[in-house]
Design a protein around this motif. Sequence first.
Motif, PDB file in Angstrom:
ATOM      1  N   THR A   1      44.458  33.549  45.682  1.00  0.00           N
ATOM      2  CA  THR A   1      43.853  32.631  47.219  1.00  0.00           C
ATOM      3  C   THR A   1      42.593  33.720  47.528  1.00  0.00           C
ATOM      4  O   THR A   1      41.976  33.275  48.008  1.00  0.00           O
ATOM      5  N   VAL A   2      42.936  34.835  47.174  1.00  0.00           N
ATOM      6  CA  VAL A   2      42.351  36.225  48.239  1.00  0.00           C
ATOM      7  C   VAL A   2      41.195  36.400  46.560  1.00  0.00           C
ATOM      8  O   VAL A   2      40.195  36.331  47.588  1.00  0.00           O
ATOM      9  N   ILE A   3      41.280  36.187  45.198  1.00  0.00           N
ATOM     10  CA  ILE A   3      39.794  36.499  44.393  1.00  0.00           C
ATOM     11  C   ILE A   3      39.216  35.037  44.755  1.00  0.00           C
ATOM     12  O   ILE A   3      38.008  35.282  43.732  1.00  0.00           O
ATOM     13  N   ARG A   4      39.367  33.716  44.890  1.00  0.00           N
ATOM     14  CA  ARG A   4      39.008  32.900  45.030  1.00  0.00           C
ATOM     15  C   ARG A   4      38.953  32.076  46.265  1.00  0.00           C
ATOM     16  O   ARG A   4      38.248  31.531  46.330  1.00  0.00           O
ATOM     17  N   VAL A   5      40.123  31.399  46.404  1.00  0.00           N
ATOM     18  CA  VAL A   5      39.262  30.674  47.849  1.00  0.00           C
ATOM     19  C   VAL A   5      39.321  31.890  49.024  1.00  0.00           C
ATOM     20  O   VAL A   5      39.062  30.846  50.351  1.00  0.00           O
ATOM     21  N   ALA A   6      39.895  32.835  49.164  1.00  0.00           N
ATOM     22  CA  ALA A   6      39.681  33.265  50.319  1.00  0.00           C
ATOM     23  C   ALA A   6      38.387  33.982  50.889  1.00  0.00           C
ATOM     24  O   ALA A   6      38.219  34.277  51.435  1.00  0.00           O
ATOM     25  N   LEU A   7      37.654  34.115  49.422  1.00  0.00           N
ATOM     26  CA  LEU A   7      36.398  34.667  49.299  1.00  0.00           C
ATOM     27  C   LEU A   7      35.137  33.598  49.579  1.00  0.00           C
ATOM     28  O   LEU A   7      34.366  33.214  50.812  1.00  0.00           O
ATOM     29  N   ARG A   8      35.415  32.657  48.788  1.00  0.00           N
ATOM     30  CA  ARG A   8      34.732  31.105  49.062  1.00  0.00           C
ATOM     31  C   ARG A   8      34.705  31.050  50.937  1.00  0.00           C
ATOM     32  O   ARG A   8      33.479  30.587  50.794  1.00  0.00           O
ATOM     33  N   SER A   9      35.921  30.765  50.490  1.00  0.00           N
ATOM     34  CA  SER A   9      35.810  29.905  52.573  1.00  0.00           C
ATOM     35  C   SER A   9      34.716  30.619  53.536  1.00  0.00           C
ATOM     36  O   SER A   9      34.172  30.436  54.479  1.00  0.00           O
TER      37      SER A   9
END
Length: 582
Positions: free
Chosen positions: A132-140
């Motif tokens: 989540t941190v390296i993908r979704v959390a950065l994307r948001s």
Amino acid sequence: MNTIKRLLGCVREYKTQTILSPIFISLEVAVECIIPFFTKDLINAIEASSDISVITKYGFILIVLAVFALLFGALSGHFSAVASAGFAKNIRHDMFYAVQDYSFANIDKFSSSSLVTRLTTDITHVQNAFMTVIRVALRSPLMLITSVIMTILIKPSITLTFLVMIPFLTFALIMVFKLVMPFFRRIFKKYDNLNNSVQENVQGIRAVKSYVREDYENEKFNKASDEVCYDFTKAEKIMAFGNPLMMTAIYIVMVLIIYICSKVIITSSGADLNVGDLSTLLTYGMQIMMSMMMLTMNFVMLSMSAPAATRIVEVLNEKPTITDPENPVYDVKDGSVDFDNVEFSYSPEAKNHTLKNINLHIKSGETVGIMGATGSSKSSLIQLICRLYDVNSGSVKVGGTDVRDYDLKTLRDSVSVVLQKNVLFSGTVKENLRWGDKEATDEEIVRACKLAQADDFIREMPNEYDTFIERGGVNVSGGQKQRLCIARALLKKPKILILDDSTSAVDTKTDALIRKAMREEIPNTTKIIIAQRVASIQDADKIVVINNGMIDGVGTHDELIESNEIYREVFESQTKAGDFDE
């Protein structure tokens, strides 16, 4: 921060994938935020009845951008999956290796069921959070910031619509986070209880069935399961408020954008704002609000993983209470054992010592019997010899050297212990026996089994020494399991052999044959035998009687019959019961 720093050390060889994933997600966000700009131009071109070539041009550009967005998203997903799976693998590796170095005191601190939960459920939560941190959390946040910038470029006044909603949603998310966290902290502890219930039931399934206690075990499991379910339900109910809040905010923003933009378009006749701008602003508005919704999900994921991460780091940071000395001794001279004024307790805070004022001297090659009532600390005494625990005061010496001065592997290779709870692992008979010596030849294995009176029953097995032993040795009897464990211990060719009530499940004749074989075949090995049967230790060079953690008497069988009341009472009771075998 210390927890995060400690866990990031487990990324190691997956650093490249961990870096590439956010890079590609940033490119995906950039492309997705550019697409509405060209969509606006396409709509304006259609509205203006432009030539088909112009419409085709914008359509082609949008297709190319969509392909790039798909490519960047796929690459980001690939690298984040590899990085998170590798990250979890490394954590699992580090935790397992850390547990291997634990002393018994460390394991007692956590409990086996809790360690299993941390190695499985907790790591899964942390793995999901890492992805989540390296993908979704950065994307948001990237999507949120970029979309806000784009709306400013198109119509700055509209941006205020989003900015008004962001503080409101942020406050709501923080409140949800604070309410949910205590539940997740409790849930992981209750997972330990649930796993413990399952573990006890599976391991003791024969006892459960023989005592017809299925209903009791079901009730115990249901209670632990219901507690986990209750806390999860409470947490989910609180988190459920997040989604309606987000959807309400999205619809409010959409209505406001349509209202404000429509008013501007009508009043200015499209001079200040056109239909293409309206479409683009709606798209960016949706992106902003969806980013906020994803941030909500990120908060939930991180709130679930935070307690799990803390529990994992507790295992990784736990320092073994027993370690090698700075300049260890690598040679055990002989099998002599000396206890000098030994005091020992399992907990430093304990008011009473488990072992008190122990002074005992065993010559190399002697056979020593140890007898005492249940709970008299017989097993505690022998666990100090191979340094499974350390003394609180005094010293235990092997071969004339304090056990704390030895290299641990050297010491434990010189001491074979067959504990009360015999453990066999899934694998063939040979594979189990080679735990004693992985290089043992077939001839050495057979000889050890003959000494342990195990060869006869192994020969009767379907595949003899290649017969598969189920996990825990469930397909062999208790007596067979004991004899296999004795054979495994003998393969180490130890200087000291300790049998902790390890012939309790064999008949007296087999017990006598095992003792006779050891006396004749390994006369130079020090043999320490803990037993409840006097017959098992009557021919020992000396017998030690333990009572309430203290030595009550030391002597031969005949001497103790005359001088020690405890030993005499045990002997007489077993003789009357017919348990004694000369």
